[in-house]
Structure formats: C-alpha cells, structure tokens
Design an enzyme around this catalytic site. Structure first.
Site, PDB file in Angstrom:
ATOM      1  N   SER A 101       0.836  -1.194   0.000  1.00 27.23           N
ATOM      2  CA  SER A 101       0.000   0.000   0.000  1.00 27.23           C
ATOM      3  C   SER A 101       0.870   1.242   0.000  1.00 27.23           C
ATOM      4  O   SER A 101       1.987   1.230   0.554  1.00 27.23           O
ATOM      5  CB  SER A 101      -0.851  -0.030   1.268  1.00 27.23           C
ATOM      6  OG  SER A 101      -1.427   1.221   1.501  1.00 27.23           O
ATOM      7  N   TYR A 104      -1.467  -0.022  10.382  1.00 26.74           N
ATOM      8  CA  TYR A 104      -1.716  -0.704   9.103  1.00 26.74           C
ATOM      9  C   TYR A 104      -0.552  -0.481   8.133  1.00 26.74           C
ATOM     10  O   TYR A 104      -0.010  -1.419   7.547  1.00 26.74           O
ATOM     11  CB  TYR A 104      -3.032  -0.185   8.489  1.00 26.74           C
ATOM     12  CG  TYR A 104      -3.247  -0.678   7.077  1.00 26.74           C
ATOM     13  CD1 TYR A 104      -3.692  -1.964   6.827  1.00 26.74           C
ATOM     14  CD2 TYR A 104      -2.961   0.142   5.981  1.00 26.74           C
ATOM     15  CE1 TYR A 104      -3.859  -2.425   5.517  1.00 26.74           C
ATOM     16  CE2 TYR A 104      -3.127  -0.309   4.682  1.00 26.74           C
ATOM     17  CZ  TYR A 104      -3.571  -1.590   4.463  1.00 26.74           C
ATOM     18  OH  TYR A 104      -3.723  -2.042   3.172  1.00 26.74           O
ATOM     19  N   LYS A 143       2.412  -3.267   6.642  1.00 25.98           N
ATOM     20  CA  LYS A 143       2.794  -3.501   5.243  1.00 25.98           C
ATOM     21  C   LYS A 143       4.305  -3.323   5.073  1.00 25.98           C
ATOM     22  O   LYS A 143       4.959  -4.089   4.367  1.00 25.98           O
ATOM     23  CB  LYS A 143       2.031  -2.540   4.319  1.00 25.98           C
ATOM     24  CG  LYS A 143       0.528  -2.783   4.288  1.00 25.98           C
ATOM     25  CD  LYS A 143       0.205  -4.093   3.602  1.00 25.98           C
ATOM     26  CE  LYS A 143      -1.256  -4.442   3.630  1.00 25.98           C
ATOM     27  NZ  LYS A 143      -1.556  -5.762   3.109  1.00 25.98           N
TER      28      LYS A 143
END
Ligand code: UDP
Length: 345
Positions: free
Chosen positions: A118, A142, A146
């Site tokens: 992402s 989050y 990643k």
C-alpha cells in the site's frame, strides 16, 4: 505457461478480481480465504478453501498436494482507524500470520511471492507525484504492518532466495460487474460505494475536510481501477519468471494512474453520471488523511510494462455503479471482504 497460484484473501476485493483474471488467462487458482464476513463467493473458476491463511496444516497440505508456482497474498485487515485502536490484532493478522505463510512456503521450496502492499508505507508524501524513493513514514499500524512485511521480504530474498514483488496500491476502485465482482465492505468507509449509497438513498454524503491545501480544499486521491491492479499482478508474475538480478529480488512498485481527483471532483463526476444531485454534509478532516496522494507509476510502467487501461474516472464510476445496482439493490450491502484492497493511511 499454465501456473498454479495460491491466493490467500482471494475472496476479497482486489484478490477476487486478480484471481478472476488469472483464471481467465488459463492459470489454476487456489484461494484460501476464511470469508470472515460470510461472502457468498464460490466461483466456478477457482478452488476455494475456507480456512485461515496461516493454518499450517492446511498450507502444508496445499503445498504437498499441488505444485504451487507462486503465492499472491491479499489477506489482511485493512481498516486504518481500527489498526490504531487494536494494533495487536493488526500486527498478529497482517505481520505474524504473513510470516507463517512465508515459513510454510520456504519449507516447501515455493519461492515466488506477490504482496498486496500500500502507499500507506510512505505516509505524508515528500514529492508529488510519489515515486518509490519517497521516505517510509507510515502514519498507522496498518501502514507499518505492510512495511514490516516488505522489509522481511528484502531480508528473505538475501538469505533464502525468496523472489518477491510488493505492489503498493493507491486507491483501488471500480468493479467488474459482468463477473459479479466489485467493492463492498462492512462497514463501508470508501468514497465511491458511499457516494453511490448517498445518491441512491438521498442521504447525506460527508466530505471529510474542505480546508486542505488543494485547489478546492478537499483531498486529492489517485483512483486506480481494480482490473488494472489485477493486471499488474499478472505482469508481476511474469516478472518473477525472469530470473532477475539480486537487486530486484524483492522489488516494489507504486500502482496508481498518475491522475488525481479531489473529493469534490468525485462528487461532481458521480452527480453527472447519475444526473442527480447529492446531499452534502461538511465534516471535519478524517485523522491521518494526507491532502494529496498521487502516484508516479513510471517504475511499474518501465519494469513491468504496466499501463492502466480502465482507470479513467468515468469507467471507474460507471463500473462501480453498475455493480452496486446489479448486486446490491438493498442499501445495506450483504457482500463484504476480508482482504487487503486499498491504500490506507
Ligand atoms: N472521503 C470523504 N467522505 C467519505 C469517504 C471518504 O470525504 O465518506 C474522502 C477521504 O477523506 C479521502 C478520500 O475520500 O480523502 C478517499 O477516501 P477513501 O476512504 O475512499 O480511501 P483512502 O484514501 O482512505 O484509502
């Protein structure tokens, strides 16, 4: 050449479109997905195993029974706000379980991995549009999840010869209604399904922030059609075929269209397509939303040969609209996803 691809999270938004495209290109597709939201997703073109993607017994069985050529990993928790509130859950699901998956791959000598990453790994951009040289300053657990996996992939390339491609999505959008595929989450937080819901039901659409340093004050994002993202995965698979140099063993690419649209421009475009006005409510900024996120996709273009062909805004919006009208007559959507699908900050 026909390959067998294992797809954790293949019942989710980007995962399902990618699995579909792979199957259409003649590859065998095995999806491992817990369908935690009870998605009614059981297409004829894939084998679906309803299990946790880190279940060692299941993974060992799959790797023993099938000659898996590559793993494309989409399964992840994606809600940024939730990741701030419950980092334990996110680190466990998105990092620990992914490392288990990688362990089982290596144990069975499966060495090709494509990872749903992402633009959340960057946080606030330093240069706009963003290329891959932007510094990593993720704003949420989050985004950190990643990035940690990407770092692991670099080290695993060096130590264990694991070849990987990380694809850093910007704003995945659009649908493939003819295949029954599209975007629906529960709860829904993404702009396009929420605009569709608002315009259909004449309920307010909330604009999160109109005081950003952008021409119209609302946030600018780079919306990329999910089918173009799926195509990038197909190209990444081909990229892994060419035994490339050490330096590109764990490579990463930004996936965006290179075009930015503000929230207000998105509203205008949707109103035009529907020939109907939206009820608008002005809200405060959403925490963690940078003003502008815009990709420079030059690396994906030059190295992978990737060229988005479905990502003009009208195609994106019309496909999402058709999907919503065909598959969700009820404003409370019944289909949702457990998978990583969208850039979150
Ligand atoms: N947005 C908005 N209202 C909504 C949902 C989203 O104004 O109901 C804005 C959001 O603040 C962001 C953009 O739309 O600037 C895209 O948000 P989305 O949640 O779709 O994707 P994100 O960029 O967070 O991955």
């Amino acid at each position: 050449m026909r390959k067998t691809i294992l797809i954790p999270g293949g019942a989710g938004y980007v995962g399902s479109h990618t699995a579909y495209l792979l199957a259409k290109k003649g590859h065998a597709v095995i999806i491992v997905d817990k369908r935690i939201h009870n998605q009614k997703f059981s297409p004829s073109w894939a084998t679906i195993i309803q299990e946790d993607f880190s279940n060692k017994t299941i993974l060992d069985q799959i790797f023993t029974t099938h000659k898996i050529d590559a793993v494309m990993h989409f399964a992840a928790f994606i809600e940024v706000g939730e990741s701030v509130k419950h980092p334990k859950r996110f680190y466990h699901n998105n990092v620990v379980k992914t490392l288990t998956l990688l362990d089982r791959m290596l144990a069975h000598d499966v060495k090709n991995f494509i990872f749903s990453s992402s633009c959340a790994v960057y946080g606030e951009p330093v240069t706009v549009p963003m290329d891959e040289s932007n510094p990593f300053r993720p704003l949420s657990p989050y985004g950190k999840n990643k990035l940690i996996v990407e770092f692991a992939l670099q080290d695993y390339a060096t130590a264990y010869n694991l070849d990987s491609v990380s694809l850093r999505y910007f704003n995945a959008a659009g649908a493939l209604p003819e295949a029954g595929l599209g975007e629906q989450h529960d709860p829904e937080t993404h702009i396009i399904p929420l605009m569709i819901r608002a315009i259909k039901n004449q309920t307010p659409f909330k604009i999160f922030g109109t005081d950003y340093d952008t021409p119209d004050g609302s946030c600018i994002r780079d919306y990329i059609h999910v089918l173009d993202i799926a195509q990038a995965h197909v190209l990444a698979l081909e990229h892994l075929d060419h035994k490339h140099s050490e330096s590109s063993k764990a490579s990463a690419f930004n996936l965006g269209s290179g075009n930015g649209f503000s929230v207000k421009e998105m509203i205008g475009a949707m109103e035009k397509i529907c020939d109907k006005k939206m009820v608008i409510k002005h809200e405060n900024r959403r925490p963690g939303d940078p003003a502008i996120l815009l990709a420079n996709p030059a690396k994906a273009s030059s190295v992978l040969g990737w060229k988005p062909t479905h990502s003009d805004l009208e195609t994106i919006l019309r496909s999402a609209l058709t999907f919503a009208e065909t598959f969700s007559p009820d404003p409370v959507y019944s289909y949702s996803t457990s998978s990583a699908d969208r850039a979150h900050r």
